[in-house]
Design an enzyme around this catalytic site. Structure first.
Site, PDB file in Angstrom:
ATOM      1  N   LYS A  44       0.822  -1.209   0.000  1.00  0.00           N
ATOM      2  CA  LYS A  44       0.000   0.000   0.000  1.00  0.00           C
ATOM      3  C   LYS A  44       0.854   1.257   0.000  1.00  0.00           C
ATOM      4  O   LYS A  44       1.837   1.345   0.723  1.00  0.00           O
ATOM      5  CB  LYS A  44      -0.886   0.046   1.259  1.00  0.00           C
ATOM      6  CG  LYS A  44      -1.974  -0.999   1.311  1.00  0.00           C
ATOM      7  CD  LYS A  44      -2.803  -0.802   2.576  1.00  0.00           C
ATOM      8  CE  LYS A  44      -3.865  -1.851   2.744  1.00  0.00           C
ATOM      9  NZ  LYS A  44      -4.610  -1.684   3.995  1.00  0.00           N
ATOM     10  N   ARG A  93     -15.456  -6.532  11.032  1.00  0.00           N
ATOM     11  CA  ARG A  93     -16.693  -5.837  10.673  1.00  0.00           C
ATOM     12  C   ARG A  93     -17.714  -6.781  10.064  1.00  0.00           C
ATOM     13  O   ARG A  93     -18.911  -6.566  10.173  1.00  0.00           O
ATOM     14  CB  ARG A  93     -16.415  -4.722   9.660  1.00  0.00           C
ATOM     15  CG  ARG A  93     -15.592  -3.585  10.210  1.00  0.00           C
ATOM     16  CD  ARG A  93     -15.177  -2.643   9.117  1.00  0.00           C
ATOM     17  NE  ARG A  93     -14.321  -3.379   8.181  1.00  0.00           N
ATOM     18  CZ  ARG A  93     -13.809  -2.886   7.074  1.00  0.00           C
ATOM     19  NH1 ARG A  93     -14.085  -1.654   6.722  1.00  0.00           N
ATOM     20  NH2 ARG A  93     -13.039  -3.615   6.299  1.00  0.00           N
ATOM     21  N   SER A 131     -11.318   2.520   6.218  1.00  0.00           N
ATOM     22  CA  SER A 131     -10.266   3.490   5.889  1.00  0.00           C
ATOM     23  C   SER A 131     -10.289   3.842   4.415  1.00  0.00           C
ATOM     24  O   SER A 131     -10.055   4.998   4.039  1.00  0.00           O
ATOM     25  CB  SER A 131      -8.895   2.928   6.286  1.00  0.00           C
ATOM     26  OG  SER A 131      -8.803   2.806   7.684  1.00  0.00           O
TER      27      SER A 131
END
Length: 152
Positions: A44, A93, A131
């Protein structure tokens, strides 16, 4: 006295969200120490500078002496050994998160057999926060204040 229960909460935290904050605060009552470890992810490119995130996370937990923030650039399993963390803290989540995190937990356990991964289910009011979405909203000058526990 028993060994200290130290939990490591690793992630890129780009940015650190209210969902992450929820996990850390809930873990704070379960462990003697919680280490938020902001990592450099080789896959990333960061959107928010790592030093900014460190400052913002420290600011968020300024009143919580059992929570500390570090940066790292190594295998999470090795980092846990270095800090004598017996627990790896992860927030979930949804089932997609579980599938991904389960694979990582298995590898971490192979690399550090004394490391237990502890999954906490994200509180419902934060389950929609990611995010990735926050970065997109921020990039186009949208208001991200409902999603992060600090000002950016």
């Amino acid at each position: 006295m028993a060994d200290k229960r130290i939990a490591l909460f690793p992630g890129s935290f780009d940015p650190f969200t209210k969902g992450h904050q929820d996990i850390v605060l809930r873990a704070n009552s379960l462990f003697d120490e919680v280490i938020v470890a902001v990592g450099h992810n080789s896959k990333k490119q960061r959107y928010f500078e790592i030093d900014l995130m460190i400052d913002k996370i420290n600011e968020t937990f300024a009143d919580h002496p059992k929570i500390r923030v570090i940066t790292y650039n190594e295998l999470t399993a090795s980092l846990a050994k270095k800090y004598k963390a017996g627990y790896l803290l992860r927030g979930l989540r949804n089932t997609t998160d579980f599938e991904y995190e389960n694979s990582i937990a298995q590898v971490n356990r192979y690399l550090n057999e004394s490391l237990e991964t502890v999954f906490l289910i994200t509180s419902p009011e934060f389950a929609h926060i990611s995010s990735t979405i926050i970065r997109e909203v921020h990039k186009y000058d949208g208001d991200v204040s409902p999603f992060v526990p600090y000002e950016i």
